[in-house]
Write a protein that holds these residues in place. Structure first.
Motif, PDB file in Angstrom:
ATOM      1  N   LYS A 607      46.763  41.753  30.836  1.00 38.88           N
ATOM      2  CA  LYS A 607      45.349  41.676  31.030  1.00 38.88           C
ATOM      3  C   LYS A 607      44.572  43.198  30.833  1.00 38.88           C
ATOM      4  N   PRO A 608      43.333  43.300  30.636  1.00 41.00           N
ATOM      5  CA  PRO A 608      42.829  44.300  30.438  1.00 41.00           C
ATOM      6  C   PRO A 608      42.584  45.497  31.509  1.00 41.00           C
ATOM      7  N   ARG A 609      44.033  46.008  31.989  1.00 42.83           N
ATOM      8  CA  ARG A 609      44.177  46.704  33.286  1.00 42.83           C
ATOM      9  C   ARG A 609      43.281  48.048  33.282  1.00 42.83           C
ATOM     10  N   ALA A 610      43.005  48.787  32.380  1.00 41.43           N
ATOM     11  CA  ALA A 610      42.248  49.932  32.497  1.00 41.43           C
ATOM     12  C   ALA A 610      40.768  49.732  33.065  1.00 41.43           C
ATOM     13  N   THR A 611      40.381  48.448  32.370  1.00 45.26           N
ATOM     14  CA  THR A 611      39.243  48.043  32.571  1.00 45.26           C
ATOM     15  C   THR A 611      39.168  47.695  34.177  1.00 45.26           C
ATOM     16  N   LEU A 612      40.096  46.945  34.378  1.00 44.41           N
ATOM     17  CA  LEU A 612      40.143  46.142  35.835  1.00 44.41           C
ATOM     18  C   LEU A 612      40.366  47.201  36.886  1.00 44.41           C
ATOM     19  N   ASP A 613      41.115  48.355  36.690  1.00 44.86           N
ATOM     20  CA  ASP A 613      41.364  49.457  37.672  1.00 44.86           C
ATOM     21  C   ASP A 613      40.058  50.432  37.676  1.00 44.86           C
ATOM     22  N   ALA A 614      39.386  50.498  36.562  1.00 48.31           N
ATOM     23  CA  ALA A 614      38.013  51.257  36.578  1.00 48.31           C
ATOM     24  C   ALA A 614      37.031  50.280  37.584  1.00 48.31           C
ATOM     25  N   ILE A 615      37.060  49.065  37.271  1.00 47.89           N
ATOM     26  CA  ILE A 615      36.134  48.172  38.366  1.00 47.89           C
ATOM     27  C   ILE A 615      36.547  48.430  39.686  1.00 47.89           C
ATOM     28  N   LEU A 616      37.799  48.402  40.007  1.00 46.66           N
ATOM     29  CA  LEU A 616      38.188  48.655  41.440  1.00 46.66           C
ATOM     30  C   LEU A 616      37.742  50.130  41.987  1.00 46.66           C
ATOM     31  N   LYS A 617      38.024  51.031  40.934  1.00 46.21           N
ATOM     32  CA  LYS A 617      37.804  52.578  41.497  1.00 46.21           C
ATOM     33  C   LYS A 617      36.282  52.704  41.661  1.00 46.21           C
ATOM     34  N   ASN A 618      35.550  52.203  40.867  1.00 45.34           N
ATOM     35  CA  ASN A 618      34.181  52.585  40.803  1.00 45.34           C
ATOM     36  C   ASN A 618      33.318  51.283  41.683  1.00 45.34           C
ATOM     37  N   GLU A 619      34.024  50.446  41.985  1.00 49.64           N
ATOM     38  CA  GLU A 619      33.480  49.392  42.956  1.00 49.64           C
ATOM     39  C   GLU A 619      32.139  48.701  42.255  1.00 49.64           C
ATOM     40  N   ILE A 620      32.344  48.433  40.997  1.00 51.00           N
ATOM     41  CA  ILE A 620      31.190  47.915  40.285  1.00 51.00           C
ATOM     42  C   ILE A 620      31.682  46.571  39.870  1.00 51.00           C
ATOM     43  N   ASN A 621      30.641  45.544  40.297  1.00 53.53           N
ATOM     44  CA  ASN A 621      30.923  44.190  40.179  1.00 53.53           C
ATOM     45  C   ASN A 621      32.233  43.649  40.627  1.00 53.53           C
ATOM     46  N   ALA A 622      32.578  44.453  41.782  1.00 57.91           N
ATOM     47  CA  ALA A 622      33.904  43.906  42.580  1.00 57.91           C
ATOM     48  C   ALA A 622      33.661  43.905  44.041  1.00 57.91           C
ATOM     49  N   PRO A 623      32.679  43.170  44.415  1.00 49.98           N
ATOM     50  CA  PRO A 623      32.499  43.177  46.010  1.00 49.98           C
ATOM     51  C   PRO A 623      33.690  42.863  46.756  1.00 49.98           C
ATOM     52  N   LYS A 624      33.876  43.384  47.686  1.00 48.06           N
ATOM     53  CA  LYS A 624      34.993  43.135  48.759  1.00 48.06           C
ATOM     54  C   LYS A 624      34.482  41.767  49.634  1.00 48.06           C
ATOM     55  N   ALA A 625      35.647  40.848  49.838  1.00 49.00           N
ATOM     56  CA  ALA A 625      35.339  39.817  50.389  1.00 49.00           C
ATOM     57  C   ALA A 625      36.439  39.451  51.461  1.00 49.00           C
ATOM     58  N   SER A 626      36.195  39.079  52.678  1.00 53.65           N
ATOM     59  CA  SER A 626      37.290  38.559  53.446  1.00 53.65           C
ATOM     60  C   SER A 626      37.521  37.051  53.599  1.00 53.65           C
ATOM     61  N   SER A 627      38.021  36.946  52.402  1.00 54.58           N
ATOM     62  CA  SER A 627      38.132  35.309  51.943  1.00 54.58           C
ATOM     63  C   SER A 627      39.413  34.706  52.209  1.00 54.58           C
ATOM     64  N   CYS A 628      39.605  33.626  52.956  1.00 56.67           N
ATOM     65  CA  CYS A 628      40.749  32.890  52.952  1.00 56.67           C
ATOM     66  C   CYS A 628      41.028  32.033  51.762  1.00 56.67           C
ATOM     67  N   GLY A 629      39.984  31.496  51.029  1.00 58.65           N
ATOM     68  CA  GLY A 629      39.872  30.816  49.760  1.00 58.65           C
ATOM     69  C   GLY A 629      40.391  31.585  48.894  1.00 58.65           C
ATOM     70  N   ARG A 630      40.142  32.931  48.645  1.00 55.69           N
ATOM     71  CA  ARG A 630      40.603  33.789  47.593  1.00 55.69           C
ATOM     72  C   ARG A 630      42.092  34.014  47.745  1.00 55.69           C
ATOM     73  N   LEU A 631      42.549  34.408  49.317  1.00 52.99           N
ATOM     74  CA  LEU A 631      44.059  34.343  49.219  1.00 52.99           C
ATOM     75  C   LEU A 631      44.670  33.167  48.715  1.00 52.99           C
ATOM     76  N   PHE A 632      44.197  32.115  49.050  1.00 54.57           N
ATOM     77  CA  PHE A 632      44.982  30.666  48.606  1.00 54.57           C
ATOM     78  C   PHE A 632      44.999  30.888  46.645  1.00 54.57           C
ATOM     79  N   ASP A 633      43.791  31.432  46.255  1.00 53.85           N
ATOM     80  CA  ASP A 633      43.757  31.464  44.743  1.00 53.85           C
ATOM     81  C   ASP A 633      44.939  32.536  44.394  1.00 53.85           C
ATOM     82  N   GLY A 634      45.142  33.636  45.217  1.00 57.04           N
ATOM     83  CA  GLY A 634      46.077  34.670  44.669  1.00 57.04           C
ATOM     84  C   GLY A 634      47.509  34.093  44.645  1.00 57.04           C
ATOM     85  N   VAL A 635      47.656  33.292  45.782  1.00 56.95           N
ATOM     86  CA  VAL A 635      49.151  33.014  45.999  1.00 56.95           C
ATOM     87  C   VAL A 635      49.310  31.788  44.950  1.00 56.95           C
ATOM     88  N   ALA A 636      48.408  30.842  44.734  1.00 55.94           N
ATOM     89  CA  ALA A 636      48.564  29.800  43.573  1.00 55.94           C
ATOM     90  C   ALA A 636      48.854  30.503  42.379  1.00 55.94           C
TER      91      ALA A 636
END
Length: 809
Positions: A607-636
């Motif tokens: 995957k485009p890790r450089a872009t993904l890491d930049a998004i995470l670092k700069n918190e651009i279009n990557a809002p944090k969410a306390s989501s149980c549904g997204r945890l299910f998605d990650g495990v799946a």
């Protein structure tokens, strides 16, 4: 009920007026009262008006009491009585008991939902000696269309789409005979005077079969499906797409043409015995299948015969229903196997209801349509239910159930009229009137323009049907929900107060309301697990522990906030949640050092890790969410069962539930559950569910090549454990032996439609002596949101009224 109060002497008799409220119009209530009154020798009249049914009767007190007892104990099959009250009456009455003309006015009665074909009508349409043999629109006061054809109240023929069909003499005799089960059956019809079914072909070519070898156009539709055709069928609340469910190539073609990659198809079978060949059916599930609501029932796909995987890819359940109309019954007479019966639309669009749209919107999918000339006034989808924890749980509330009102708990009796606009996905809206909540049928996802237009149309329809004049509007707090924007716009235009409600608080309130939890009862711990909702801190929530009642809430605990990589794309692409979770727990070098040999490492490395890491670092279009549904998605995604993209909302979680190894899950060794801990968030000190240990164990199991069903079982077990551990922690605080701050827990949110998680959480909570409230009448997902919004809005208005009264005092 005191039958002596308000009774006025009338010669040797007493005379009284009996008011009956509830679902009492269009269900054969007046002829039933007429028959009982005649049998008891009473005189008087019965009529429909805007408040329900009004009975004026003269006779002895004892005989009138008998009449009321029979009305209460033996109402018509589709009727539901909310209230019976007595009043004095001194006017003139007929010497015999008669059915009087209806009286119009402001609506304070119920609109009955559409009802599946009853046994008596089913026998008529299959009996060669009856005048309605093979008539596909046969109905009576015990069955047939209601909400789907109504345009106004009272529910009389002139206020339905049956108005253009003039009754023949035979039907008129039945319609006017109180002793007949078709007395004032507003949709009454027959071959002579009623709607006609017609098989049409869209491409203009000649029919590719001998029509004269078929009994009629309905029978021809069955023959087409047997030959591998996909056809459109005009059902009660909209067009449906149907085909032989046993043919994999036809299923694949339907998915391609409908643009429905993996979302499960609903099935219809001729009878329960056909269903048992493919699914186990419990007593309660059979009752639901045979009920007048005739919903789609989710059943375990563990019967002796398999069906193609293309029906419900990756799932362990099948959604079955029985024929809902005479047309469906006749189509399936010669079909000894199930048929797909799915909504007539392209994926994510609303169901087609208008005849002039069929060729435009469906001709790319089907060549044939079995249609008719009775107009569908209102779109109504099929309801979906599932038996979980020994109770029927509503997954989608529509045909057969809506718009039956839901009685509000004690304290809400004098709640003023208000309108709650619901959410964005699986949307419904809710009217409050006469101490009850009128929840609309399922509207769908408002992001689709046609769905939003239909939502707006239904808001107007319900306002007219129920003569509803709200004094306050209620909406979700989310700034971008289309329903909330509409509410804000209308509030401003009408200069009306608007109450904005936090998403998860509304979930809790919906659960309280449908369980009859009193307005002034103590707060409960609401555990709401879903995908996303706008939080009180203007951040995204989705795994919440709220101390709440109808008036207020306090956030006591949550799930770990993790970035949603790409914003809304994270809800559609599970791998994004996997990457975000792993990077929140360990950076890429650590992940590489310990787990480089895993296939999932190679996948994420691509995957485009450089872009993904930049998004995470700069918190651009990557809002944090306390989501149980997204945890299910990650495990799946980690398990490889739904990684790249979800074909429909909740697919990853549904597939994860479907593969659970139940032997491992039910193993008494609690250490088999993946470890999740409960530390505190920095800054707020809020306890949260930390999945670090879980992710380490998941990756370890992948190294060990642990079977995915075992891993899915370990995840569900560990998640249920930590939910109950958090509940206990919040109940006792720092004092292990102190009194609990709450003793009742309310479970809500779409994640609790997962049977395995729900039943295990309930079992563990009850073992710890918590009282557990959960959804049954309305969905745990956002389909029940409007009910909670309405209850919260009503609580605000009631309190405001009390305060105003105290100030004056």
């Amino acid at each position: 009920m005191n039958l002596h109060r308000n009774l006025i002497p009338h010669g040797d008799h007493v005379c009284t007026e009996i008011r009956v409220r509830g679902r009492v119009q269009g269900v054969g209530f007046r002829p039933t009262v007429w028959r009982y009154a005649r049998e008891l020798g009473l005189s008087g009249e019965v009529l429909n008006d805007a408040n329900g049914v009004l009975i004026r009767v003269a006779g002895s007190e004892a005989t009138i009491a008998q009449l009321i007892d029979r009305i209460e104990c033996e109402p018509p099959p589709l009727a539901y009585i909310d209230d019976i009250s007595l009043h004095s009456y001194a006017g003139k009455l007929p010497r015999e008991f008669v059915i009087a003309d209806s009286v119009s006015g402001g609506a304070h009665t119920q609109v009955a939902p559409d009802a599946a074909i009853c046994p008596a009508c089913a026998e008529e349409v299959t009996s060669p000696f009856g005048r309605r043999y093979r008539y596909p629109f046969t109905n009576c006061t015990h069955c047939g269309p209601r909400l789907s054809i109504v345009s106004g109240i009272p529910y009389d023929r002139a206020q339905t789409t049956m108005a253009p069909f003039k009754m023949c003499l035979d039907c008129r005799v039945e319609y006017e005979s109180p002793a007949d089960r078709r007395f004032h059956a507003e949709a009454i019809a027959c071959h002579v005077c009623g709607p006609k079914a017609k098989l049409v072909r869209f491409d203009g070519r000649a029919f590719g079969f001998d029509q004269f070898s078929m009994m009629d156009d309905v029978d021809a539709a069955c023959g087409l499906m047997k030959n591998g055709e996909i056809i459109a069928i005009k059902g009660l609340g909209g067009y449906q797409l149907a085909c032989d469910a046993s043919k994999p190539d036809v299923l694949a073609r339907l998915r391609q043409l409908k643009k429905r990659d993996a979302k499960p198809f609903a099935l219809m079978a001729r009878d329960v015995e056909v269903i048992r060949r493919y699914c186990s059916v419990s007593v309660e599930e059979e009752r639901l299948l045979l009920s007048s609501a005739a919903p789609i029932v989710l059943l375990r796909a563990d019967g002796p015969e398999p069906l193609p995987n293309g029906i419900a890819p990756g799932l362990s359940t099948l959604g079955f229903m029985l024929p809902t109309t005479p047309m469906h019954l006749l189509i399936l007479r010669r079909m000894n196997r199930p048929v797909v019966m799915t909504s007539g639309n392209l994926s994510n669009e609303p169901q087609v209801i208008a005849d002039d749209e069929v060729s435009e919107r469906l001709s790319g999918i089907v060549n044939y349509a079995l249609t008719h000339d009775r107009v569908i006034a209102n779109r109504v989808d099929d309801s979906v239910v599932r038996v979980v924890g020994a109770r029927t749980r509503m997954m989608r509330r529509a045909r057969g159930y809506a718009p039956v009102p839901i009685a509000l708990p004690s304290g809400f009796e004098n709640a003023p009229e208000l309108l709650a606009f619901g959410g964005e996905l699986k949307s419904t809206f809710c009217l409050l009137k006469d101490g009850a909540a009128i929840l609309s049928q399922h509207q769908g996802d408002l992001e689709d323009v046609r769905t939003f237009d239909d939502y707006c149309k239904n808001l107007s329809l319900y306002a007219d049907l129920f003569d509803h004049k709200p004094i306050t509007l209620v909406a979700d707090l989310h700034p971008e929900y289309l329903s909330s924007k509409l509410a804000r716009k209308r509030a401003a235009a009408d200069e009306m107060p608007l109450v904005e409600v936090q998403h998860h608080h509304a979930h809790v309130a919906a659960c309280l309301a449908e369980n009859g939890y009193d307005l002034d009862a103590p707060p409960v711990l609401g555990i709401v697990l879903d995908g996303l909702g706008w939080g009180g801190d203007q951040k995204l929530w989705g795994g919440e522990f709220l101390l709440a009642d109808y008036r207020r809430y306090r956030r006591l605990g949550t799930f770990k906030p993790v970035a949603m990589l790409g914003g809304a794309r994270a809800a559609r692409e599970p791998w994004r949640n996997l990457y975000a979770h792993l990077m929140a727990e360990m950076k890429w070098p650590e992940f590489t050092m310990n787990f480089k040999e895993l296939e999932i490492h190679s996948y994420l490395a691509g995957k485009p890790r450089a872009t993904l890491d930049a998004i995470l670092k700069n918190e651009i279009n990557a809002p944090k969410a306390s989501s149980c549904g997204r945890l299910f998605d990650g495990v799946a995604a980690a398990l490889g069962i739904c990684r790249e993209r979800q074909a429909y909302e909740g697919e990853a979680a549904a597939r994860l539930e479907a593969i659970v190894d139940m032997d491992v899950f039910h193993n008494e060794d609690d250490t088999l559950g993946y470890p999740l801990t409960i530390p505190n968030l920095k800054g707020s000190g809020l306890p949260y569910v930390e999945p670090l240990g879980m992710w380490s164990a998941v990756l370890g199991d992948l190294i060990l090549k642990t079977p995915t069903p075992v891993m899915a079982a370990r995840f569900h077990k560990g998640l249920a454990k930590v939910i109950v551990a958090m509940t206990k922690k919040l109940a006792i605080g720092e004092e292990d032996d102190g009194p609990r701050s709450f003793t009742t827990v309310a479970l809500s949110g779409g994640c609790f439609q997962n049977r395995i998680l729900f039943e295990e959480v309930v079992r563990r909570l009850e073992a710890e002596d918590f009282a557990v409230l959960s959804h049954a009448q309305v969905p745990a997902n956002d389909g029940g949101l409007a009910l909670g919004q309405a209850a919260i809005g009503a609580a605000h208005l009631i309190d405001a009224g009390r305060n105003q009264k105290n100030d004056k005092g």
